[in-house]
Scaffold this motif. Structure first.
Motif, PDB file in Angstrom:
ATOM      1  N   CYS A 379      -7.349   5.794 -36.581  1.00  0.00           N
ATOM      2  CA  CYS A 379      -6.462   6.325 -37.617  1.00  0.00           C
ATOM      3  C   CYS A 379      -6.652   5.501 -38.877  1.00  0.00           C
ATOM      4  N   VAL A 380      -6.948   6.157 -39.984  1.00  0.00           N
ATOM      5  CA  VAL A 380      -7.158   5.491 -41.269  1.00  0.00           C
ATOM      6  C   VAL A 380      -5.923   5.715 -42.139  1.00  0.00           C
ATOM      7  N   PHE A 381      -5.422   4.638 -42.715  1.00  0.00           N
ATOM      8  CA  PHE A 381      -4.304   4.714 -43.641  1.00  0.00           C
ATOM      9  C   PHE A 381      -4.836   4.454 -45.051  1.00  0.00           C
ATOM     10  N   PHE A 382      -4.658   5.434 -45.949  1.00  0.00           N
ATOM     11  CA  PHE A 382      -5.213   5.383 -47.297  1.00  0.00           C
ATOM     12  C   PHE A 382      -4.124   5.092 -48.330  1.00  0.00           C
ATOM     13  N   PHE A 383      -4.448   4.215 -49.284  1.00  0.00           N
ATOM     14  CA  PHE A 383      -3.582   3.895 -50.412  1.00  0.00           C
ATOM     15  C   PHE A 383      -4.442   3.840 -51.673  1.00  0.00           C
ATOM     16  N   ARG A 384      -3.849   4.150 -52.806  1.00  0.00           N
ATOM     17  CA  ARG A 384      -4.557   3.967 -54.070  1.00  0.00           C
ATOM     18  C   ARG A 384      -4.493   2.506 -54.498  1.00  0.00           C
ATOM     19  N   ALA A 412      -2.665   9.536 -44.099  1.00  0.00           N
ATOM     20  CA  ALA A 412      -3.324   8.990 -42.911  1.00  0.00           C
ATOM     21  C   ALA A 412      -4.220  10.052 -42.301  1.00  0.00           C
ATOM     22  N   GLN A 413      -5.304   9.612 -41.724  1.00  0.00           N
ATOM     23  CA  GLN A 413      -6.262  10.530 -41.110  1.00  0.00           C
ATOM     24  C   GLN A 413      -6.551  10.060 -39.687  1.00  0.00           C
ATOM     25  N   LEU A 414      -6.121  10.858 -38.710  1.00  0.00           N
ATOM     26  CA  LEU A 414      -6.374  10.569 -37.308  1.00  0.00           C
ATOM     27  C   LEU A 414      -7.631  11.305 -36.869  1.00  0.00           C
ATOM     28  N   SER A 415      -8.403  10.688 -35.996  1.00  0.00           N
ATOM     29  CA  SER A 415      -9.627  11.336 -35.529  1.00  0.00           C
ATOM     30  C   SER A 415      -9.910  10.947 -34.088  1.00  0.00           C
ATOM     31  N   LEU A 416     -10.503  11.887 -33.372  1.00  0.00           N
ATOM     32  CA  LEU A 416     -10.945  11.677 -31.996  1.00  0.00           C
ATOM     33  C   LEU A 416     -12.314  12.324 -31.859  1.00  0.00           C
ATOM     34  N   SER A 417     -13.294  11.551 -31.431  1.00  0.00           N
ATOM     35  CA  SER A 417     -14.662  12.067 -31.364  1.00  0.00           C
ATOM     36  C   SER A 417     -15.264  11.794 -29.993  1.00  0.00           C
ATOM     37  N   LEU A 418     -16.134  12.699 -29.584  1.00  0.00           N
ATOM     38  CA  LEU A 418     -16.843  12.623 -28.310  1.00  0.00           C
ATOM     39  C   LEU A 418     -18.324  12.829 -28.562  1.00  0.00           C
ATOM     40  N   LEU A 430     -18.467  16.362 -30.547  1.00  0.00           N
ATOM     41  CA  LEU A 430     -17.231  17.091 -30.823  1.00  0.00           C
ATOM     42  C   LEU A 430     -16.276  16.139 -31.509  1.00  0.00           C
ATOM     43  N   GLU A 431     -15.624  16.607 -32.586  1.00  0.00           N
ATOM     44  CA  GLU A 431     -14.638  15.767 -33.278  1.00  0.00           C
ATOM     45  C   GLU A 431     -13.474  16.611 -33.773  1.00  0.00           C
ATOM     46  N   TYR A 432     -12.300  16.048 -33.597  1.00  0.00           N
ATOM     47  CA  TYR A 432     -11.079  16.630 -34.166  1.00  0.00           C
ATOM     48  C   TYR A 432     -10.455  15.598 -35.087  1.00  0.00           C
ATOM     49  N   SER A 433      -9.984  16.069 -36.255  1.00  0.00           N
ATOM     50  CA  SER A 433      -9.358  15.183 -37.228  1.00  0.00           C
ATOM     51  C   SER A 433      -8.155  15.878 -37.839  1.00  0.00           C
TER      52      SER A 433
END
Length: 460
Positions: A379-384, A412-418, A430-433
């Motif tokens: 999970c990525v948390f983005f700020f300026r 925030a961007q959550l991701s799960l990849s296989l 395969l990836e879901y975000s």
């Protein structure tokens, strides 16, 4: 008695032959594993015939002898990628099917080499994606001449022509493999390698991508050059050090109220290594200077990551982070927006929503690697970094204008990849975000984005 004698002789001869064959089998060298297919195909080395098992039909075209010290190698890659994105452009989901087809010929004559790779790239389902880098009907992806020489203990490689380029960890200069059309450059390039060190210098232009057939011409006004050096400080990958300088000249760019020709220089260092206990680290420090229009450029960046491999499970825990400067004052005659020209756009996720400019981000993640299967969740948390600058999206366009919001938190961007390597030729991903919109994204009516991507890759 005669029959017994004949039987005894047959048994004796059979035993001798069996023992002889077994001894030969023991003395024969074990078949050696063939080289892995590289992401940049010209980095593969098929010059040793013993590296190619005989039971794989595709290995028969990896070394085709022509004469003494002259041989050919053939190969290719075909990728079919499907993307479904909901919540980004318009009320309806965007559904796109991408097809990438690459073929290459690698010719060697003594120390000389010619490498040619052609490709067809197609996009179905969304007219907006049926343009470069989503689509390019047929063109030359790579075509260069190479010369190798090794006086004393230093090996030199000189290349001239169109070629892919990945520097260091590919954080700032990459092949852009996530997009359908990969990034290539028209360069003159010289690499020197010694024991524990390497230095390369290059200069050239960035091709102008067009959708048609054989129309990706060099762009003389879009120049790119640099020097990149790597030194091994401690053995066994304990500590290595990179130092680099990159420069780019672009004919026209816009940062807020500033517009015009940009000449930007970047100086950077990278420290990286690992310990025997499975701890890994990497860190970047970057500074940018130059001019755009009548304004001066002064920008900075910090990036890095820490990982720990667990001894009791095939798990790797890590955290990555960036701090990349933004412009705090639009009318002070200075541009402080950090700009990464050719970054790995899928560094955060297969959905490249946020571009590495004007950014603070922290990215905890866990990776599971067992034989042919890999899993990653993060999970990525983005700020300026500056609330007076924009939120940017690839390839550096404005996603959230600075006047749209004063919020620092982007989302925030959550991701799960296989990833599953079915065979040495066939790979499935395969990836879901999911993007959880923060105040900055909600200011431009982005309430949340869902992305599903799946692709199969066949390489030979």
């Amino acid at each position: 008695m005669l029959r017994c004698s004949r039987s005894a002789c047959l048994l004796l001869v059979s035993g001798v032959l069996t023992a002889s064959l077994a001894a030969r089998a023991e003395d024969a060298p074990e078949p050696r594993e063939a080289p892995r297919y590289a992401s940049i195909r010209y980095l593969e080395d098929w010059s040793d015939p013993s590296l190619r098992p005989g039971d794989d039909p595709f290995d028969r075209v990896k070394y085709l002898p022509l004469a003494e010290q002259a041989w050919l190698s053939l190969g290719g890659q075909h990728r079919l990628r499907y993307e479904l994105t909901d919540g980004l452009d318009g009320p309806l989901p965007e559904s796109v099917l991408f097809s990438r087809n690459l073929l290459h010929l690698d010719a060697h004559v003594g120390p000389a080499r010619a490498f040619i790779q052609v490709g067809g790239h197609y996009a179905l389902g969304a007219p907006a994606r049926d343009e470069p880098p989503g689509s390019d009907l047929f063109d030359v992806q790579q075509a260069f001449l190479e010369w190798r020489f090794a006086p004393r203990k230093v090996r030199f490689v000189a290349r001239v022509g169109r070629q892919e380029l990945a520097l260091g960890s590919t954080r700032w200069v990459s092949t852009r493999d996530g997009t359908n059309v990969r990034q290539a450059f028209d360069l003159a390039r010289l690499t020197a390698t010694g024991e524990g060190w390497s230095v390369e210098g290059f200069g050239g232009v960035v091709p102008r991508l067009q959708r048609g057939v054989l129309d990706d011409a060099p762009s003389a006004r879009n120049r790119f050059w640099g020097v990149y050096a790597t030194v091994e400080v401690l053995p066994r990958n304990r500590l290595s050090f990179d130092a680099f300088y990159l420069g780019r000249d672009r004919p026209s760019v816009t940062y807020g109220e500033v517009e015009g020709r940009e000449v930007r220089h970047m100086l950077g260092v990278r420290l990286f290594g690992q310990t025997e206990g499975g701890f890994e680290y990497i860190g970047h420090a970057l500074a940018q200077a130059g001019t755009v229009g009548g304004a001066r450029i002064l920008a900075w960046g910090l990036a890095g990551g820490l990982w720990q491999r667990l001894p009791f499970a095939p798990l790797r825990l890590g955290v990555r982070g960036d701090a990349l400067s933004g412009d705090g004052h639009a009318d002070d005659g200075r541009v402080s927006t950090f700009h990464a020209w050719f970054p790995n756009q899928t560094f955060f996720s297969a959905l490249p929503l946020i571009y590495p400019s004007n950014l603070y981000e922290v990215h905890p993640l866990v990776q599971w690697d067992l034989d042919a299967v890999t899993l990653e969740a993060g999970c990525v948390f983005f700020f300026r970094q500056s609330v007076h600058d924009a939120v940017y999206t690839p390839p550096g366009d404005v996603l959230v204008p600075p006047e749209a919001s004063e919020a620092r938190y982007t989302g925030a961007q959550l991701s799960l990849s296989l990833g599953y390597r079915v065979t040495r030729h066939f790979m499935f991903n395969l990836e879901y975000s999911h993007v959880v919109a923060g105040p900055a994204l909600r200011a431009v009516n982005l309430q949340g984005v869902d992305f599903l991507g799946t692709w199969t890759t066949f390489t030979y």
